[in-house]
Structure formats: structure tokens, C-alpha cells
Design an enzyme around this catalytic site. Structure first.
Site, PDB file in Angstrom:
ATOM      1  N   ASP A  83       0.816  -1.223   0.000  1.00 54.26           N
ATOM      2  CA  ASP A  83       0.000   0.000   0.000  1.00 54.26           C
ATOM      3  C   ASP A  83       0.846   1.267   0.000  1.00 54.26           C
ATOM      4  O   ASP A  83       0.486   2.253  -0.640  1.00 54.26           O
ATOM      5  CB  ASP A  83      -0.898   0.044   1.242  1.00 54.26           C
TER       6      ASP A  83
HETATM    7  P1  NAP Z   1       0.907  -3.994   3.127  1.00 55.30           P
HETATM    8  O1  NAP Z   1       0.238  -3.043   2.206  1.00 55.30           O
HETATM    9  O2  NAP Z   1       0.099  -4.626   4.185  1.00 55.30           O
HETATM   10  O3  NAP Z   1       1.594  -5.107   2.205  1.00 55.30           O
HETATM   11  C1  NAP Z   1       2.459  -6.051   2.741  1.00 55.30           C
HETATM   12  C2  NAP Z   1       2.871  -6.987   1.636  1.00 55.30           C
HETATM   13  O4  NAP Z   1       3.870  -7.820   2.175  1.00 55.30           O
HETATM   14  C3  NAP Z   1       1.742  -7.878   1.157  1.00 55.30           C
HETATM   15  O5  NAP Z   1       1.265  -7.467  -0.093  1.00 55.30           O
HETATM   16  C4  NAP Z   1       2.352  -9.273   1.157  1.00 55.30           C
HETATM   17  O6  NAP Z   1       2.247  -9.840  -0.156  1.00 55.30           O
HETATM   18  C5  NAP Z   1       3.812  -9.034   1.483  1.00 55.30           C
HETATM   19  N1  NAP Z   1       4.339 -10.078   2.365  1.00 55.30           N
HETATM   20  C6  NAP Z   1       3.761 -10.634   3.442  1.00 55.30           C
HETATM   21  N2  NAP Z   1       4.544 -11.572   3.971  1.00 55.30           N
HETATM   22  C7  NAP Z   1       5.663 -11.613   3.198  1.00 55.30           C
HETATM   23  C8  NAP Z   1       6.845 -12.395   3.224  1.00 55.30           C
HETATM   24  N3  NAP Z   1       7.061 -13.332   4.165  1.00 55.30           N
HETATM   25  N4  NAP Z   1       7.791 -12.157   2.283  1.00 55.30           N
HETATM   26  C9  NAP Z   1       7.580 -11.228   1.324  1.00 55.30           C
HETATM   27  N5  NAP Z   1       6.476 -10.468   1.249  1.00 55.30           N
HETATM   28  C10 NAP Z   1       5.529 -10.660   2.185  1.00 55.30           C
HETATM   29  O7  NAP Z   1       2.161  -3.314   3.872  1.00 55.30           O
HETATM   30  P2  NAP Z   1       2.762  -1.850   3.798  1.00 55.30           P
HETATM   31  O8  NAP Z   1       3.058  -1.447   2.389  1.00 55.30           O
HETATM   32  O9  NAP Z   1       3.864  -1.851   4.816  1.00 55.30           O
HETATM   33  O10 NAP Z   1       1.585  -0.925   4.263  1.00 55.30           O
HETATM   34  C11 NAP Z   1       1.117  -0.908   5.590  1.00 55.30           C
HETATM   35  C12 NAP Z   1      -0.389  -0.846   5.592  1.00 55.30           C
HETATM   36  O11 NAP Z   1      -0.847  -1.035   6.937  1.00 55.30           O
HETATM   37  C13 NAP Z   1      -0.917   0.494   5.110  1.00 55.30           C
HETATM   38  O12 NAP Z   1      -2.108   0.324   4.395  1.00 55.30           O
HETATM   39  C14 NAP Z   1      -1.187   1.215   6.431  1.00 55.30           C
HETATM   40  O13 NAP Z   1      -2.174   2.220   6.296  1.00 55.30           O
HETATM   41  C15 NAP Z   1      -1.663   0.077   7.295  1.00 55.30           C
HETATM   42  N6  NAP Z   1      -1.528   0.373   8.735  1.00 55.30           N
HETATM   43  C16 NAP Z   1      -0.329   0.650   9.251  1.00 55.30           C
HETATM   44  C17 NAP Z   1      -0.205   0.979  10.571  1.00 55.30           C
HETATM   45  C18 NAP Z   1       1.114   1.366  11.159  1.00 55.30           C
HETATM   46  O14 NAP Z   1       1.130   1.910  12.254  1.00 55.30           O
HETATM   47  N7  NAP Z   1       2.233   1.082  10.516  1.00 55.30           N
HETATM   48  C19 NAP Z   1      -1.324   0.962  11.397  1.00 55.30           C
HETATM   49  C20 NAP Z   1      -2.560   0.625  10.835  1.00 55.30           C
HETATM   50  C21 NAP Z   1      -2.637   0.326   9.500  1.00 55.30           C
HETATM   51  P3  NAP Z   1       2.291 -11.452  -0.345  1.00 55.30           P
HETATM   52  O15 NAP Z   1       1.207 -11.985   0.505  1.00 55.30           O
HETATM   53  O16 NAP Z   1       2.069 -11.618  -1.812  1.00 55.30           O
HETATM   54  O17 NAP Z   1       3.643 -11.886   0.071  1.00 55.30           O
END
Ligand code: NAP
Length: 469
Positions: free
Chosen positions: A392
């Protein structure tokens, strides 16, 4: 006991409270930068120790036996809780807030029960007790629910029904109305029971419509409720350090929730009432676009020929525990004179500072970590971006697709670099449940697999261990 012993103890208590308040403020200051964070933790621990010691000197303490038992029980629960893995820190934090809320609600109830027969419930005291019990009660059950959702003991998806917000707000209004009546007539003890029960029920109902992935934001909001409950408790107990620490806790929790909401371009109301994380029909299952996929060797070749590389870590790096492999790549590329930076998105991962903590654990130098706005300026001139399990936070739809649930969320412009390597296990979406056009862009090379494994293979290729290179 000498007649002057009491004032001396009182002075010592107040002095240690002052020291504790100063240490708490310094702790927050130091915690705001990775290079001083350890000192910040030490100052926080020191502040809490000073506050406890100061309280133990309090002349009106009736007996130390119960305190000793409570401290033993608290320590016995606290030590195992301190050993949870990093990925479980959000739910552990939620549990701490639950205990804080419970403590406030219990102290408020005890004080009400003590002061009622003695006729000592002044308007001020009853108001402070009512606020303490409402905030403490809802923080207790709300935080337990949040911890349960994060641990997946309770269903993580938002549970919604018709008229939900109206029901929740009505319950809160009844609790507040009962509190006002109680202040007017403190002897109506059944009103106190109503307030207590409604606040406990409200905590549960507040959390069930919120998706599991929004829990980190909710937890920092509950943190600020716990802080405000502590302030009210401070007024009830006439304890200055509780008022100061509660105010610091309450405001820092609130500021953190605001920062997180801003970084996701979402409002508080959207987080609390938006039921984000519900399955979105169609969006995740859109038509499959062709992607270019390659091997770890291809990725290593691209990296070796670059002069500037930016790594964008995300939730997948945390899941795979790949931070040490990332560090090895950093070492290998830096050794070749390649400029390597890390782009840190404020909400990458699942808790604030998630990526900073993991990279610090792998001893990646702090000055290689660059914040989103600064790195975005450099990305069009960057040769290769390596997206490690981020989705994301690098989704260009946030910039242009008005229908997208993440439209308007600030992102790291990985698509604007000359080339992009994206490492993840599949084409599955991330937290927001939507496709990412970065993966099908012409200049993106997908390397499918677990981040730790893929990065390990890239390191082997770079060091020549993979053979034939
Ligand atoms: P993300 O959008 O959740 O994407 C994570 C990606 O990691 C997934 O598409 C997944 O694809 C991949 N993944 C998972 N396990 C893996 C592994 N073992 N090896 C390789 N890839 C792996 O993560 P992000 O880009 O860090 O974004 C964070 C999201 O969380 C945002 O939407 C944010 O708004 C939300 N959020 C964050 C917080 C905070 O405090 N940080 C709090 C609330 C919400 P595969 O399954 O294909 O591997």
C-alpha cells in the site's frame, strides 16, 4: 516517630514526583529520535522508579503487605509480557492499556465506596470519579478487544449492523447523563453501577466495528483515554505525578493517532466508524495484468549495475524477519560504492516506527534512513528501488485513482525511479485489499518468494556464493 519525620517524608515524596515528571518529559523527548531512544527508555524507567519510590514513602500508607503482594503479582505478569516478539508488541501494548484502564476503574470504585458512607463525596470528587470510571472502564474492555483482534482470538473483520453508531452513541450519552445525575446526588449508588456497566459495554461495542488492521491507530487512541483516566485518578487521589504522567500519556497517544491518521489520509471518524478492512467486492479480484518476473540473480545484476539504490521496507519484511538480509545487501552494495538509502513511510508495517525498530535491530545506520517526503525528491534520479514486502505504501493509485480506498494517502514514489525490484510471495494485496499497478509497470521486476529467502539469494549472488557469477 519524631514529629519532623512526616514532613520530611512528604518532602521526599514531592521531590521524587518532580524528578519523575522531569524524567518522563525527557523520556518522550529522547524517544523521538532513534539515536537517543535507548536513553529515552532508561529515563522512562527511571521516572517510573522515582514515582513508585516516592509513593512508597507516602506517610499515610496503612500497610506495605498488600503493596508487596500487588508488586509481586504485577512483576510476575510483566516479565513474560516483556518477552513477546516484536510482531506481537501492538497487542502487548493494548494489554498494558487494559490494565491501566482497569486500575483507574477499580481505584474510582474503591474511592466511591469509601467516601459514600462518610459523606465525603463533594461535587468535584464525584465528577472526577465518574470521568475516571467511564474512561477506565471503556479503556479496559476496548483494549482487551483490540488485543484480541490483533491476536486473532476475536474476529478481526469489522462487525457492523444497522443503527450501530446510534446505539453506541446513545449508550455513551446514557453513561454521561447518569454521571451528571450522580454528581448532583452522589448517594444514588445504583447510578454508579449503571455508569460502570455501560462504560464496560461501550468499550466492547466501540471496537467491534473496527477492522483488525486499524487496531494500531485505535490502540494509540485508547492510550490517550488511559492517560486521561489517569489524570482523573490523579485528581481523585490528589496525586500530582499521576496528573502529570496521565496528561503526557493522554496527549502523546492523541498526537500519535493524529500522525497515523494523516499518514493514511484517513479521518478519526473514518477509522472509528468506517469499518475499514471489510472485503471489497471486485477490487482485489480485478483482471490479472501481465507482470515481469525474474530471479534473485536478475535482481542482483540490476543492483550491481546501479549507482544509487533505495530500499522500501514494508509489512512483508517484518513478517519474513528479513531485516538482517536487508542489512547484508546494504553492506554488499555500499562496499561497491553504491549509494544505498532506506525510504521510511510513517505507516509501513503495522505499528508506528515498525520499520525503524526492525532496521535498528539489524544495525542499519540511522543516517541511511530517510523519511518519505525527503526520499521522494530523490526517487526520479534513483537507479533502482527495492520494495521489500511493501504494498500500500508504494501504490500509485493513492495519487490518481479517486475510487481507491487509499486515494490521497501519501506514498513513497517507487514507480518514479528508473527501475524497481518488488519482492513478495504472490500477487496478493496488502492491508487495504487492493491491486497495485506498480507491480505491472514496465520498469518493475517482480521477484516472487519469501523476502528473507529472496534477499538471502541476492546476497549469495552478490558475494559470488551462488556460483557462476
Ligand atoms: P501492506 O500493504 O500490508 O503489504 C504487505 C505486503 O507484504 C503484502 O502485499 C504481502 O504480499 C507481502 N508479504 C507478506 N509476507 C511476506 C513475506 N514473508 N515475504 C515477502 N512479502 C511478504 O504493507 P505496507 O506497504 O507496509 O503498508 C502498511 C499498511 O498497513 C498500510 O495500508 C497502512 O495504512 C496500514 N496500517 C499501518 C499501521 C502502522 O502503524 N504502521 C497501522 C494501521 C494500519 P504477499 O502476501 O504476496 O507476500
Amino acid at each position: 516517630m519524631r514529629p519532623d519525620a512526616v514532613p520530611l517524608a512528604e518532602h521526599l515524596t514531592q521531590a521524587s514526583y518532580l524528578a519523575a515528571a522531569a524524567l518522563f518529559i525527557l523520556s518522550l523527548r529522547w524517544l523521538s529520535h532513534p539515536s537517543t531512544a535507548r536513553r529515552g527508555v532508561a529515563a522512562g524507567v527511571g521516572g517510573m522508579a522515582a514515582a513508585i519510590l516516592g509513593t512508597l514513602l507516602y506517610p499515610q500508607i496503612v500497610g506495605y503487605g498488600y503493596i508487596a503482594v500487588a508488586m509481586i503479582v504485577g512483576t510476575a505478569i510483566g516479565i513474560p509480557l516483556s518477552k513477546v516478539p516484536l510482531t506481537a508488541v501492538p497487542q502487548r501494548t493494548a494489554l498494558s492499556h487494559a490494565f491501566g484502564g482497569l486500575a483507574a476503574a477499580l481505584v474510582g470504585s474503591a474511592k466511591y465506596a469509601l467516601w459514600l458512607p462518610e459523606g465525603e463525596l463533594t461535587t468535584f470528587r464525584t465528577s472526577a470519579i465518574a470521568i475516571e470510571v467511564i474512561l477506565g472502564g471503556l479503556t479496559f474492555t476496548g483494549s482487551l478487544m483490540a488485543a484480541g483482534k490483533l491476536q486473532e482470538i476475536v474476529p478481526t473483520r469489522p462487525i457492523t449492523y444497522k443503527g450501530q453508531n446510534l446505539i453506541n452513541l446513545s449508550l455513551l450519552a446514557i453513561a454521561v447523563g447518569s454521571a451528571i445525575c450522580l454528581v448532583a446526588r452522589p448517594e444514588q449508588w445504583w447510578l454508579f453501577i449503571v455508569i460502570l456497566v455501560l462504560s464496560l459495554v461501550f468499550g466492547v461495542l466501540l471496537i467491534i466495528p473496527i477492522g483488525g488492521a486499524d487496531m494500531p491507530t485505535v490502540i494509540s487512541l485508547l492510550n490517550s483515554y488511559a492517560g486521561l483516566a489517569a489524570v482523573a485518578m490523579g485528581f481523585v487521589l490528589e496525586n500530582k505525578v499521576l496528573i502529570t504522567a496521565g496528561a503526557l500519556d493522554g496527549s502523546s497517544g492523541f498526537i500519535l493517532s493524529v500522525i497515523m491518521c494523516r499518514a493514511m489520509n484517513r479521518s478519526f471518524t473514518n477509522v472509528l466508524f468506517g469499518a475499514f478492512g471489510q472485503v471489497q467486492a471486485g477490487s482485489a479480484a480485478g483482471e490479472a495484468k501481465a507482470v515481469k518476473s525474474g530471479t534473485a540473480q536478475d535482481a542482483a545484476d540490476l543492483l550491481e549495475n546501479a549507482s544509487s539504490v533505495v530500499v522500501v521496507p514494508g509489512y512483508g519484511m517484518a513478517v519474513a524477519q528479513a531485516q538482517h538480509r536487508v542489512r547484508e545487501i546494504y553492506d554488499q552494495l555500499s562496499k561497491r560504492g553504491i549509494d544505498v538509502k532506506f525510504a521510511i513511510h510513517p505507516v509501513a508495517g503495522r505499528m508506528p516506527g515498525h520499520m525503524n525498530v526492525l532496521l535498528a535491530e539489524a544495525e542499519v545506520p540511522y543516517d541511511a534512513l530517510v523519511e518519505m517526503d525527503d526520499i521522494n525528491r530523490d526517487l526520479p534520479q534513483t537507479d533502482v528501488v527495492v520494495v521489500v514486502g511493501a504494498n500500500d505504501v508504494v501504490n500509485p493509485a493513492a495519487r490518481h485513482d479517486k475510487q481507491s480506498p487509499i486515494y490521497g494517502m501519501p506514498i513513497i514514489d517507487a514507480d518514479r525511479a528508473k527501475a524497481c525490484i518488488a519482492i513478495k510471495r504472490s500477487m496478493n494485496p496488502g492491508f487495504a485489499g487492493i491491486d497495485n499497478e506498480l507491480y505491472s509497470a514496465d520498469n518493475t521486476l517482480m521477484v516472487f518468494g519469501d523476502a528473507k529467502g529472496v534477499l538471502g539469494d541476492i546476497v549469495k549472488s552478490l558475494t559470488g556464493e551462488a556460483g557462476g557469477h
